[in-house]
Enzyme design. Structure first.
Site, PDB file in Angstrom:
ATOM      1  N   THR A   1       0.842  -1.193   0.000  1.00 17.11           N
ATOM      2  CA  THR A   1       0.000   0.000   0.000  1.00 17.11           C
ATOM      3  C   THR A   1       0.882   1.250   0.000  1.00 17.11           C
ATOM      4  O   THR A   1       0.669   2.184  -0.783  1.00 17.11           O
ATOM      5  CB  THR A   1      -0.902   0.002   1.252  1.00 17.11           C
ATOM      6  OG1 THR A   1      -1.643  -1.206   1.272  1.00 17.11           O
ATOM      7  CG2 THR A   1      -1.841   1.186   1.259  1.00 17.11           C
TER       8      THR A   1
ATOM      9  N   GLN B   1      -5.896  -1.902  -2.720  1.00 16.05           N
ATOM     10  CA  GLN B   1      -5.189  -0.702  -2.279  1.00 16.05           C
ATOM     11  C   GLN B   1      -4.408  -0.070  -3.433  1.00 16.05           C
ATOM     12  O   GLN B   1      -3.577  -0.734  -4.055  1.00 16.05           O
ATOM     13  CB  GLN B   1      -4.216  -1.026  -1.147  1.00 16.05           C
ATOM     14  CG  GLN B   1      -4.876  -1.537   0.130  1.00 16.05           C
ATOM     15  CD  GLN B   1      -5.012  -3.043   0.150  1.00 16.05           C
ATOM     16  OE1 GLN B   1      -4.954  -3.703  -0.887  1.00 16.05           O
ATOM     17  NE2 GLN B   1      -5.215  -3.597   1.334  1.00 16.05           N
TER      18      GLN B   1
ATOM     19  N   GLN C   1      -9.952   2.652  -3.568  1.00 10.56           N
ATOM     20  CA  GLN C   1      -9.575   2.283  -2.212  1.00 10.56           C
ATOM     21  C   GLN C   1      -8.261   2.974  -1.852  1.00 10.56           C
ATOM     22  O   GLN C   1      -7.294   2.924  -2.616  1.00 10.56           O
ATOM     23  CB  GLN C   1      -9.418   0.753  -2.123  1.00 10.56           C
ATOM     24  CG  GLN C   1      -9.037   0.285  -0.728  1.00 10.56           C
ATOM     25  CD  GLN C   1      -9.086  -1.225  -0.586  1.00 10.56           C
ATOM     26  OE1 GLN C   1      -9.623  -1.930  -1.439  1.00 10.56           O
ATOM     27  NE2 GLN C   1      -8.545  -1.735   0.503  1.00 10.56           N
ATOM     28  N   ASP C   2      -8.252   3.626  -0.674  1.00  7.76           N
ATOM     29  CA  ASP C   2      -7.001   4.194  -0.140  1.00  7.76           C
ATOM     30  C   ASP C   2      -6.408   5.344  -0.956  1.00  7.76           C
ATOM     31  O   ASP C   2      -5.184   5.415  -1.152  1.00  7.76           O
ATOM     32  CB  ASP C   2      -5.925   3.091   0.018  1.00  7.76           C
ATOM     33  CG  ASP C   2      -6.291   2.087   1.097  1.00  7.76           C
ATOM     34  OD1 ASP C   2      -7.321   2.267   1.754  1.00  7.76           O
ATOM     35  OD2 ASP C   2      -5.530   1.131   1.271  1.00  7.76           O
TER      36      ASP C   2
ATOM     37  N   ASP D   1     -12.174   3.347   2.578  1.00  7.14           N
ATOM     38  CA  ASP D   1     -11.138   3.869   3.491  1.00  7.14           C
ATOM     39  C   ASP D   1     -10.264   4.917   2.820  1.00  7.14           C
ATOM     40  O   ASP D   1      -9.036   4.913   2.978  1.00  7.14           O
ATOM     41  CB  ASP D   1     -10.205   2.732   3.973  1.00  7.14           C
ATOM     42  CG  ASP D   1     -10.956   1.586   4.609  1.00  7.14           C
ATOM     43  OD1 ASP D   1     -12.031   1.829   5.185  1.00  7.14           O
ATOM     44  OD2 ASP D   1     -10.470   0.445   4.527  1.00  7.14           O
TER      45      ASP D   1
ATOM     46  N   ARG E   1     -14.153   4.246  10.006  1.00  5.88           N
ATOM     47  CA  ARG E   1     -14.099   3.002  10.768  1.00  5.88           C
ATOM     48  C   ARG E   1     -12.703   2.850  11.363  1.00  5.88           C
ATOM     49  O   ARG E   1     -11.720   3.373  10.824  1.00  5.88           O
ATOM     50  CB  ARG E   1     -14.477   1.797   9.913  1.00  5.88           C
ATOM     51  CG  ARG E   1     -13.627   1.578   8.677  1.00  5.88           C
ATOM     52  CD  ARG E   1     -14.046   0.269   8.012  1.00  5.88           C
ATOM     53  NE  ARG E   1     -13.239  -0.029   6.836  1.00  5.88           N
ATOM     54  CZ  ARG E   1     -13.069  -1.258   6.359  1.00  5.88           C
ATOM     55  NH1 ARG E   1     -13.634  -2.287   6.950  1.00  5.88           N
ATOM     56  NH2 ARG E   1     -12.347  -1.470   5.284  1.00  5.88           N
TER      57      ARG E   1
ATOM     58  N   TRP F   1      -9.445   1.637  11.858  1.00  3.65           N
ATOM     59  CA  TRP F   1      -8.376   0.789  11.323  1.00  3.65           C
ATOM     60  C   TRP F   1      -7.520   0.267  12.476  1.00  3.65           C
ATOM     61  O   TRP F   1      -7.081  -0.868  12.476  1.00  3.65           O
ATOM     62  CB  TRP F   1      -7.538   1.616  10.335  1.00  3.65           C
ATOM     63  CG  TRP F   1      -6.487   0.843   9.615  1.00  3.65           C
ATOM     64  CD1 TRP F   1      -6.474  -0.510   9.353  1.00  3.65           C
ATOM     65  CD2 TRP F   1      -5.293   1.372   9.036  1.00  3.65           C
ATOM     66  NE1 TRP F   1      -5.340  -0.836   8.650  1.00  3.65           N
ATOM     67  CE2 TRP F   1      -4.603   0.281   8.441  1.00  3.65           C
ATOM     68  CE3 TRP F   1      -4.732   2.659   8.952  1.00  3.65           C
ATOM     69  CZ2 TRP F   1      -3.386   0.448   7.783  1.00  3.65           C
ATOM     70  CZ3 TRP F   1      -3.529   2.818   8.288  1.00  3.65           C
ATOM     71  CH2 TRP F   1      -2.863   1.719   7.717  1.00  3.65           C
TER      72      TRP F   1
END
Ligand code: NAG
Ligand code: NAG
Ligand code: NAG
Ligand code: NAG
Ligand code: NAG
Ligand code: NAG
Length: 579
Positions: A325, A355, A377-378, A399, A475, A477
């Protein structure tokens, strides 16, 4: 496989070795002082002193999360150390053990030849260890100059990097070498956590160790109350900066053709407050992977506008073997004092690629203004340290704003976009996933005056079947995840529950998710999950700004103005709730 002799963590404070190891650490006078005072300690008054020193260390250690390890590690400190000595010793211990961890990782790297995923993990660890060393030495330096807020920020990051390595090794935990390395790292993060908890207490209570106590969170009703009572506009990229170099697409016109070449041309080790190196990136699409390394400080990217100057990449974890990531970022910045304005940074890997980071930052006191970050994502990895985002647009779905930094987002537009994989089926998206692992870390995300919405396409999808398209503010992590939305407009796409668990009840009792005076159809608090909070009425305006300033920086020039009403007109009516 090579055989290795694995070392035990250094449990005590080894006086002689520290004078050598600490040379890079700007704390030489202190260490020499400690060394001299220790070597000259006499027996004549040892009774009184050993008792009082014991009390002092005991009180300091009581304020940590791991008091037993704390006492053991500091037990060889004597001659009545004051709190600063105790903290500096704890910092030194963390640094020394980090050297050991480094050599263990080198052994692991040597043993991993030919295995891509292991090699990647080992190299990533060695890189973050370098950052951790750097931040530990800055911690010691800041502390010796009374800059305790900075010391907290640096030590928070030093700990985060050590944790990152441990966390990466989990996926390679299939040999005894890795298992032992991980155990060693666990003891290292304990030492670092203890040092950080003591720094926090020193910041809050000074030398009065009797008042020191284990780190508390807003969840325990604890707010750091030293705010300025004002709240307004944060720092910005200075206007009229003169470019040092230019990047453009026209070959032969005297400019660099890639952003990276321009970054490479910046001088190393410029002072953080010092001269900037301004890179004008002209309109165009730059398909490259850009890295601003630790030594390139005060680098500024000036584009010609969002969607005019575009830096693009597609690295991702899902489809590329050996990708992480962290490394997937199109643009990754580590050097402090980074600034960017008027450009788009994207990762086009797509929604099935897992990711895929567009922008990742470890740049302390960085300022990003009028920039757009596009991904799925990310998208935005606000990895560590203190970051300010002003009037930015951040697009993603899973996220997509995450990391363990202290980041402040002001006047930003946060947009959810569809996940291409079967978009009609529905999905759960979390806008944020803050990754604080330790309650003493001075990190958190603050969103002020932002708009949370979906792209046109997403909102069309959303309205076609609102029940299956769920979007949450965040949320956890990590266990001590901390995020606040203030005075923001939350569109209908935010589900009434507001926040989403990570896995079972992980972190639900320790995180802090707060909302304050938000508006819009997604801001109705009646159905919020029980583990999220409204910033309580008894928390004064002053404490709230105190929280934000402690998260961001006291040394940073964040000017908050008092009580601006809807249209920016000052409202002198009240100290509370008028911002
Ligand atoms: C490479 O390392 C990974 C992680 O430790 C392991 O799962 C995998 O089996 C290794 N591959 C080979 C070919 O040894
Ligand atoms: C690593 O592997 C060992 C042995 O299988 C196991 O006991 C340990 O819990 C693992 N550690 C982590 C952090 O997963
Ligand atoms: C704590 O004591 C040391 C040594 O006397 C002193 O230099 C320092 O300023 C004190 N710190 C605070 C916060 O009062
Ligand atoms: C960059 O430009 C500024 C202002 O024009 C100048 O003071 C500085 O020396 C330049 N830096 C370099 C490395 O050329
Ligand atoms: C949110 O996005 C939708 C779709 O583009 C748009 O109609 C709506 O006005 C936006 N909401 C706000 C508050 O801007
Ligand atoms: C919030 O939602 C509840 C029920 O879900 C509703 O009764 C209430 O009127 C709503 N409040 C506002 C301000 O819309």
């Amino acid at each position: 496989m090579t055989t290795t002799r694995l070392r035990k963590p250094i449990k005590h404070f080894p006086i002689i070795r520290s004078t050598l190891l600490i040379l890079s650490m700007a704390s030489i006078p202190f260490i020499l002082f400690l060394f001299l005072s220790l070597s000259h300690s006499t027996h004549s008054h040892s009774h009184f002193h050993s008792h009082s020193h014991y009390i002092h260390i005991q009180q300091a250690c009581k304020a940590t999360r791991f008091p037993h390890q704390c006492q053991t590690s500091l037990s060889s400190l004597f001659n009545n150390p004051n709190p600063i000595h105790i903290i500096q010793s704890a910092i030194t211990l963390s640094s020394q053990n980090l050297f050991t961890a480094q050599s263990m990782l080198k052994t692991f790297l040597d043993a991993s030849t030919g295995n891509r995923s292991r090699t990647t993990v080992a190299k990533s660890c060695l890189q973050v260890f370098q950052y951790s060393h750097h931040r530990i030495s800055l911690t010691s330096h800041a502390l010796s100059r009374g800059r305790t807020k900075d010391a907290r920020a640096f030590m928070s990051a030093a700990l985060a990097y050590q944790y990152n390595c441990w966390s990466g090794l989990k996926y390679a935990n299939d040999t005894s070498l890795v298992f032992k390395t991980m155990s060693f790292l666990e003891s290292l993060t304990i030492l670092s956590s203890n040092a950080l908890a003591m720094i926090l207490n020193y910041d809050l209570f000074g030398n009065d160790t009797a008042s020191w106590r284990p780190p508390r969170t807003e969840r325990d009703g604890f707010w750091e109350g030293y705010g300025s009572g004002t709240f307004g506009s944060g720092p910005s990229v200075p206007a009229n900066l003169t470019p040092n170099v230019t990047v453009c697409k026209e070959a032969g016109s005297g400019c660099y053709e890639t952003v990276q070449e321009a970054v490479d041309a910046a001088p190393d080790d410029v002072d953080v407050g010092g001269g900037k190196f301004v890179i004008h990136i002209k309109e165009g699409v730059y398909e490259e992977r850009v890295r601003v390394p630790l030594r390139k400080r005060n680098v500024v990217f000036l584009g010609d506008g969002i969607r005019k100057t575009i830096i693009t990449g597609s690295a991702n974890v899902g489809l590329q073997e050996g990708m992480t990531t962290y490394n997937s970022a199109t643009v990754g910045v580590v050097g402090d004092g980074f600034m960017a304005k008027d450009l788009t940074i994207q990762n086009t890997a797509g929604a099935n690629a897992h990711q895929a980071v567009a922008f990742r930052s470890d740049s302390d006191l960085s300022v990003i203004e009028k920039c757009e970050f596009i991904g799925n994502q990310d998208t935005l990895y606000a990895h560590s340290l203190r970051q300010f985002y002003k009037s930015c647009r951040i697009i993603g779905n899973v996220d997509f704003i995450f990391g363990n930094s202290a980041s402040f987002f002001q006047d930003c537009e946060i947009l959810v976009q569809p996940r291409q994989a079967r978009p009609k089926k529905g999905e759960n998206n979390a806008i944020t996933a803050h990754g604080r692992t330790d309650p003493a870390q001075s990190t958190g995300f603050v969103f002020h005056n932002c708009l949370v919405n979906g792209t046109d396409k997403y909102m069309e999808l959303y309205y076609s079947k609102p029940k299956v398209h769920k979007n949450y503010l965040g949320r956890p992590w990590k266990e001590y995840s901390r995020t606040i939305f203030i005075h923001s407009f939350l569109e209908a796409l935010i589900t009434p529950q507001g926040w989403m668990p990570w896995s079972g009840d992980f972190g639900l009792n320790t995180l802090y998710y707060g909302e304050f005076k938000n508006t819009g159809p997604g801001s109705n608090l009646t159905k919020r999950v029980s583990w999220s909070s409204q910033v309580p009425c008894r928390v004064s305006f002053k404490e709230m700004t105190g929280f934000i300033i402690s998260v961001i920086s006291s040394s940073w020039d964040v000017r908050f103005q008092k009580c601006h009403g809807e249209n920016g007109i000052p409202n002198p009516a009240s100290d509370q709730f008028c911002w």
